[in-house]
Design a protein around this motif. Structure first.
Motif, PDB file in Angstrom:
ATOM      1  N   LEU A 183       0.831  -1.203   0.000  1.00 48.92           N
ATOM      2  CA  LEU A 183       0.000   0.000   0.000  1.00 48.92           C
ATOM      3  C   LEU A 183       0.869   1.258   0.000  1.00 48.92           C
ATOM      4  O   LEU A 183       0.545   2.256  -0.664  1.00 48.92           O
ATOM      5  CB  LEU A 183      -0.933  -0.007   1.216  1.00 48.92           C
ATOM      6  N   VAL A 186       2.287   1.625  -3.538  1.00 55.40           N
ATOM      7  CA  VAL A 186       1.270   2.096  -4.478  1.00 55.40           C
ATOM      8  C   VAL A 186       0.949   3.563  -4.228  1.00 55.40           C
ATOM      9  O   VAL A 186       0.812   4.359  -5.160  1.00 55.40           O
ATOM     10  CB  VAL A 186       0.003   1.228  -4.357  1.00 55.40           C
ATOM     11  N   VAL A 198      -0.665  -1.063 -10.828  1.00 54.85           N
ATOM     12  CA  VAL A 198      -0.462  -1.592  -9.485  1.00 54.85           C
ATOM     13  C   VAL A 198       0.663  -2.620  -9.485  1.00 54.85           C
ATOM     14  O   VAL A 198       1.555  -2.593  -8.632  1.00 54.85           O
ATOM     15  CB  VAL A 198      -1.761  -2.211  -8.935  1.00 54.85           C
ATOM     16  N   ALA A 214      -2.362  -5.100  -2.776  1.00 57.65           N
ATOM     17  CA  ALA A 214      -2.793  -3.712  -2.625  1.00 57.65           C
ATOM     18  C   ALA A 214      -3.662  -3.282  -3.818  1.00 57.65           C
ATOM     19  O   ALA A 214      -3.294  -3.513  -4.967  1.00 57.65           O
ATOM     20  CB  ALA A 214      -1.574  -2.797  -2.525  1.00 57.65           C
ATOM     21  N   LEU A 215      -4.822  -2.695  -3.532  1.00 59.18           N
ATOM     22  CA  LEU A 215      -5.756  -2.242  -4.570  1.00 59.18           C
ATOM     23  C   LEU A 215      -6.079  -3.357  -5.559  1.00 59.18           C
ATOM     24  O   LEU A 215      -6.284  -3.108  -6.751  1.00 59.18           O
ATOM     25  CB  LEU A 215      -5.192  -1.025  -5.319  1.00 59.18           C
ATOM     26  N   ASN A 216      -6.144  -4.574  -5.059  1.00 55.96           N
ATOM     27  CA  ASN A 216      -6.330  -5.708  -5.944  1.00 55.96           C
ATOM     28  C   ASN A 216      -7.120  -6.796  -5.236  1.00 55.96           C
ATOM     29  O   ASN A 216      -7.318  -6.744  -4.007  1.00 55.96           O
ATOM     30  CB  ASN A 216      -4.955  -6.247  -6.376  1.00 55.96           C
TER      31      ASN A 216
END
Length: 358
Positions: A183, A186, A198, A214-216
């Motif tokens: 995180l 990113v 990402v 992260a973001l996934n």
């Protein structure tokens, strides 16, 4: 010694006391009724010598050797919060001394001579332990089984389909730290609109996950098994069958990792032997031990991992009747994977065993 006891309080040894689940377990011991005499903390040689607080007292951590089990015997409990290979090696050392082992790893979950126990569902099973070992289930199974078990007791479970949305801390501190690190990576990158941004920001630093978390969302957890199933998916299937005593129950599982630090969530579709409506099912869940019903979507009330983190129960919401099957229910459940999914279940099992010798 308590005036209500006919024998000294049993000792409890916690192996893996310095790990992520061990840390939660020590908190739980200070919060629940004290049924223990001596509490012994054991960990790898790397952590030996550390001093931790247990029940308000400072206790030195012992190295995991045979000497660490010295003096333990019948009526005492050794609780393993360790990887499967550690439990498999050291649990027989403890049982050879007469102590009962409670193991939270996968080492003994498939052994027919080792009961697999969630106290809210099949607590009676702790009394039959031919090998002197009791196992706790995978944290995903533990998150949903109190709710599913309560509904099964009322309506008779015929089929189960679940998808899990698993927190990074399923992989212990390494998983939580990897998510936090990703995180940060990113957040410090100028992300555009391309799907690969990402992955480029995280690079090869996926930690214990199959892809950047992260973001996934990563539709994989565990090791590859036949026909594309993962070991964790097959474990949830097998454990649900064992705990409920339904050897042929059809169970479909998809395990997914999500960018949450603590708190597993699951969508559940349960089909029963007879017709069921949402209203009476709510009453069953409201009365179920280890379950809290939070279910008022009109008011924005439904469970999330943020609600469950740091709490004991499984939180259930979004309960609704199936649109196409009068015998099926759909619902959402969240639970703290370190607490409800591991440490609390192990503590509850240990207390049941201690009660046998009170």
């Amino acid at each position: 010694m308590s005036p209500h006891r006919s024998a000294p309080a049993p000792a409890l040894a916690v192996v893996g006391a310095t790990g992520a689940v061990g840390t939660i377990l020590l908190q739980i011991l200070s919060q629940r009724a004290d049924v223990w005499g001596d509490i012994r903390l054991i960990a790898s040689s790397r952590s030996a010598g550390r001093v931790l607080a247990v029940r308000g007292e400072e206790t030195e951590v012992l190295a995991l050797t045979e000497d660490a089990f010295e003096g333990l015997g019948a009526g005492d409990v050794v609780l393993f919060l360790t990887p499967a290979e550690v439990s498999a090696h050291w649990a027989p050392v403890a049982t050879a001394r007469g102590a009962v082992v409670v193991d939270q790893s996968a080492a003994f979950r498939e052994d027919p001579e080792v009961p697999l126990v969630v106290p809210e569902v099949n607590g009676h099973a702790v009394r039959s332990r031919p090998r002197g070992i009791v196992a706790g289930p995978d944290c995903v199974t533990a998150a949903m089984i109190a709710a599913v078990g309560a509904l099964h007791a009322e309506y008779g479970l015929a089929e189960l389909a679940v998808s899990s949305y698993q927190a990074a801390s399923r992989s212990g501190r390494a998983g939580a730290e990897a998510l936090r690190r990703q995180l940060t990576q990113v957040a410090g990158s100028p992300l555009g609109e391309l799907p690969g941004d990402v992955r480029r920001a995280v690079g090869e630093d996926t930690g214990p996950f199959a892809a950047p978390l992260a973001l996934n969302v990563v539709p994989w957890s565990g090791e590859l098994r036949a026909d594309g199933w993962s070991s964790h998916e097959l474990a949830v299937r097998a454990e649900t069958r064992r705990i409920l005593g339904l050897d042929s129950l059809p169970v479909a599982v998809t395990c997914v990792q999500v960018p949450v630090v603590t708190g597993h969530s699951l969508t559940v579709r349960a089909r029963f032997e007879r017709e069921v409506a949402a209203a009476p099912a709510r009453e069953v869940l409201e009365a179920a031990p280890g379950v809290v019903l939070v279910d008022d979507p009109a008011a924005g009330e439904f469970p999330t991992p943020a609600d469950a983190a740091g709490t004991d129960p499984a939180w259930v919401g979004r309960l609704r009747s199936s649109l196409d099957d009068p015998r099926a229910l759909e619902f959402f459940v969240c639970a703290d994977n370190l607490r409800k999914g591991a440490a609390l279940n192990a503590a509850q099992i240990s207390e049941l065993i201690a009660g046998e010798f009170a």
